[in-house]
Design a protein around this motif. Structure first.
Motif, short mmCIF file in Angstrom:
data_model
loop_
_atom_site.label_atom_id
_atom_site.label_comp_id
_atom_site.label_asym_id
_atom_site.label_seq_id
_atom_site.Cartn_x
_atom_site.Cartn_y
_atom_site.Cartn_z
N GLN A 26 0.82 -1.20 0.00
CA GLN A 26 0.00 0.00 0.00
C GLN A 26 0.85 1.25 0.00
OE1 GLN A 26 -2.54 -1.02 3.37
NE2 GLN A 26 -4.29 -0.66 2.02
N LYS A 27 1.85 1.21 0.85
CA LYS A 27 2.74 2.36 0.93
C LYS A 27 3.41 2.62 -0.41
CE LYS A 27 7.05 2.99 2.81
NZ LYS A 27 8.12 2.73 3.79
N ALA A 28 3.88 1.54 -1.03
CA ALA A 28 4.56 1.67 -2.31
C ALA A 28 3.62 2.23 -3.36
CB ALA A 28 5.10 0.30 -2.75
N LEU A 29 2.42 1.69 -3.38
CA LEU A 29 1.42 2.15 -4.35
C LEU A 29 1.06 3.62 -4.14
CD1 LEU A 29 -1.06 -0.76 -4.92
CD2 LEU A 29 -0.38 0.90 -6.62
N LEU A 30 0.87 3.97 -2.88
CA LEU A 30 0.56 5.35 -2.56
C LEU A 30 1.65 6.29 -3.04
CD1 LEU A 30 -0.90 5.13 1.06
CD2 LEU A 30 -2.02 6.17 -0.88
N LYS A 31 2.88 5.88 -2.79
CA LYS A 31 4.01 6.73 -3.18
C LYS A 31 4.11 6.85 -4.69
CE LYS A 31 7.35 6.86 0.52
NZ LYS A 31 8.70 6.48 0.97
N GLU A 32 3.87 5.73 -5.34
CA GLU A 32 3.90 5.72 -6.79
C GLU A 32 2.85 6.68 -7.34
OE1 GLU A 32 2.71 2.45 -9.98
OE2 GLU A 32 3.85 1.60 -8.31
N GLN A 33 1.65 6.53 -6.80
CA GLN A 33 0.54 7.37 -7.24
C GLN A 33 0.83 8.84 -6.98
OE1 GLN A 33 -1.99 6.16 -8.94
NE2 GLN A 33 -2.46 8.30 -9.29
N LEU A 34 1.41 9.09 -5.84
CA LEU A 34 1.77 10.46 -5.46
C LEU A 34 2.75 11.04 -6.48
CD1 LEU A 34 1.18 12.46 -3.18
CD2 LEU A 34 3.20 11.60 -2.01
N ALA A 35 3.71 10.24 -6.87
CA ALA A 35 4.71 10.70 -7.84
C ALA A 35 4.07 11.04 -9.17
CB ALA A 35 5.79 9.63 -8.02
N VAL A 36 3.15 10.18 -9.61
CA VAL A 36 2.44 10.42 -10.87
C VAL A 36 1.70 11.76 -10.80
CG1 VAL A 36 0.47 9.66 -12.27
CG2 VAL A 36 2.15 7.99 -11.46
N MET A 37 1.01 11.96 -9.69
CA MET A 37 0.22 13.16 -9.55
C MET A 37 1.08 14.41 -9.45
SD MET A 37 -2.58 11.41 -7.09
CE MET A 37 -3.26 12.88 -6.38
N GLU A 38 2.20 14.29 -8.77
CA GLU A 38 3.07 15.44 -8.64
C GLU A 38 3.71 15.82 -9.97
OE1 GLU A 38 5.54 14.23 -5.37
OE2 GLU A 38 4.32 15.34 -3.92
N GLU A 39 4.03 14.82 -10.75
CA GLU A 39 4.61 15.09 -12.06
C GLU A 39 3.58 15.80 -12.93
OE1 GLU A 39 6.40 11.68 -13.94
OE2 GLU A 39 6.63 12.83 -15.79
N LYS A 40 2.38 15.31 -12.86
CA LYS A 40 1.30 15.91 -13.64
C LYS A 40 1.08 17.36 -13.22
CE LYS A 40 -2.45 14.72 -16.17
NZ LYS A 40 -2.45 13.86 -17.30
N ARG A 41 1.10 17.58 -11.93
CA ARG A 41 0.92 18.94 -11.43
C ARG A 41 2.06 19.85 -11.92
NH1 ARG A 41 2.72 19.53 -5.57
NH2 ARG A 41 4.58 19.09 -6.77
N ASP A 42 3.27 19.33 -11.91
CA ASP A 42 4.42 20.12 -12.36
C ASP A 42 4.34 20.44 -13.84
OD1 ASP A 42 5.25 20.03 -9.77
OD2 ASP A 42 6.81 18.52 -10.09
N ASP A 43 3.89 19.48 -14.63
CA ASP A 43 3.68 19.72 -16.06
C ASP A 43 2.67 20.84 -16.25
OD1 ASP A 43 5.43 17.78 -16.78
OD2 ASP A 43 3.93 16.31 -17.40
N LEU A 44 1.61 20.74 -15.49
CA LEU A 44 0.57 21.76 -15.57
C LEU A 44 1.14 23.13 -15.19
CD1 LEU A 44 -2.73 20.27 -14.16
CD2 LEU A 44 -2.49 21.70 -16.16
N GLN A 45 1.92 23.16 -14.13
CA GLN A 45 2.48 24.42 -13.68
C GLN A 45 3.40 25.02 -14.74
OE1 GLN A 45 1.49 26.05 -10.80
NE2 GLN A 45 2.47 27.67 -11.99
N ALA A 46 4.17 24.18 -15.37
CA ALA A 46 5.08 24.65 -16.42
C ALA A 46 4.28 25.28 -17.56
CB ALA A 46 5.93 23.50 -16.93
N ALA A 47 3.19 24.61 -17.92
CA ALA A 47 2.36 25.12 -19.00
C ALA A 47 1.69 26.42 -18.59
CB ALA A 47 1.31 24.07 -19.38
N ILE A 48 1.27 26.50 -17.33
CA ILE A 48 0.65 27.72 -16.81
C ILE A 48 1.64 28.88 -16.86
CG2 ILE A 48 -0.17 28.83 -14.69
CD1 ILE A 48 -1.54 26.11 -14.01
N ASP A 49 2.86 28.61 -16.44
CA ASP A 49 3.90 29.64 -16.47
C ASP A 49 4.11 30.14 -17.90
OD1 ASP A 49 4.17 29.31 -13.78
OD2 ASP A 49 5.99 28.10 -13.89
#
Lengths: 145, 145
Positions: free
Chosen positions: A80-103
DNA sequence: ATAGACCTTGATGTGTACTTCAAGGCAAGA
DNA sequence: TCTTGCCTTGAAGTACACATCAAGGTCTAT
């Protein structure tokens, strides 16, 4: 509440609600004696959560994996912990992509305003703005993209 | 540079580059005498821009509309500005939704760690952590979503 | 008791954004 | 010259996320 009311309440089509249930994005919905879905506020909240995540660009597949973790009773803590972390990484990357595009877009918008104001103010400040524009241009990238 | 090199440089498949050209997301690419695409840095930059906007969730259709405005010689400044702002708002909302989900997951992960450590430390701090858990629960929404 | 408005499931259809395939052309090396 | 490796186009195939349809059930009102 029946599926039509739930659909109206959430803005999600009845077909999509059925699809979400089938794909386990929302829990199995209680049925009335004749077999119709009887949707309560807990389901409504989950539908809204799904809608939010979908709007943010998460795939059905990832969303299901994420939700499974919350629904699981046993603690498979390591997995569970591994999955959560994995999912978190996916979401953070997505957020960063979005932020880059916003900038990028924000930069564009500012750049743009100068030009518009020049037009609207009938070129009163043209020279000053021309100078600003040149100053703003990135050195290597003279292109508009 | 040929299409394979461009693909390697951008991480976008050759087929997708051809598709983007066909859909006018990137300008018409110069050809060598035999008809092969000869891709320069201006095209590479545009491919990267497209990739970024796509990753941010902009549809091909909207992206083309946006790009058409820039490629047009006349000033569509008002429309351009409106499109930019519209897109920006959409993207910011997505980012915020994602951030909310990230926060949610992070909370879960921390919560989780406590539990794991409790297990691993053979329940030495169980009582203290139990108290923490209860303190952490949100008041109105006892549900996990 | 018949219409109208809900509901059910399973199957099939649709739009988007590519990917893959088929058939062939060009250029260099063994 | 023949294989290898790149390229071309157009057509067809694919994955995802639903939407729509077909066939039938239930409930309420007239």
């Amino acid at each position: 509440m029946n599926i039509k009311e739930a659909s109206e309440k959430t803005g999600v089509s009845a077909a999509a609600i059925r699809y979400y249930e089938k794909e386990s994005l929302i829990p199995a919905i209680d049925r009335t004696p004749v077999g119709n879905r009887d949707i309560d506020d807990r389901i409504i909240r989950r539908i809204r959560f799904v809608t939010q995540m979908r709007a943010a660009g998460m795939s059905i597949e990832n969303l299901r994996r994420y939700i499974e973790l919350f629904d699981a009773q046993e603690d498979n803590t390591k997995e569970q912990k591994a999955l959560l972390k994995e999912q978190l990484a996916v979401m953070e990357e997505k957020r960063d992509d979005l932020q880059a595009a916003i900038d990028h877009l924000n930069y564009k918008l500012n750049h743009f305003y100068d030009h518009m104001e020049a037009t609207e103010a009938e070129l009163r400040q043209l020279e000053k703005q021309h100078a600003e524009k040149i100053a703003k241009q990135t050195p290597e990238d003279d292109d508009e993209f």
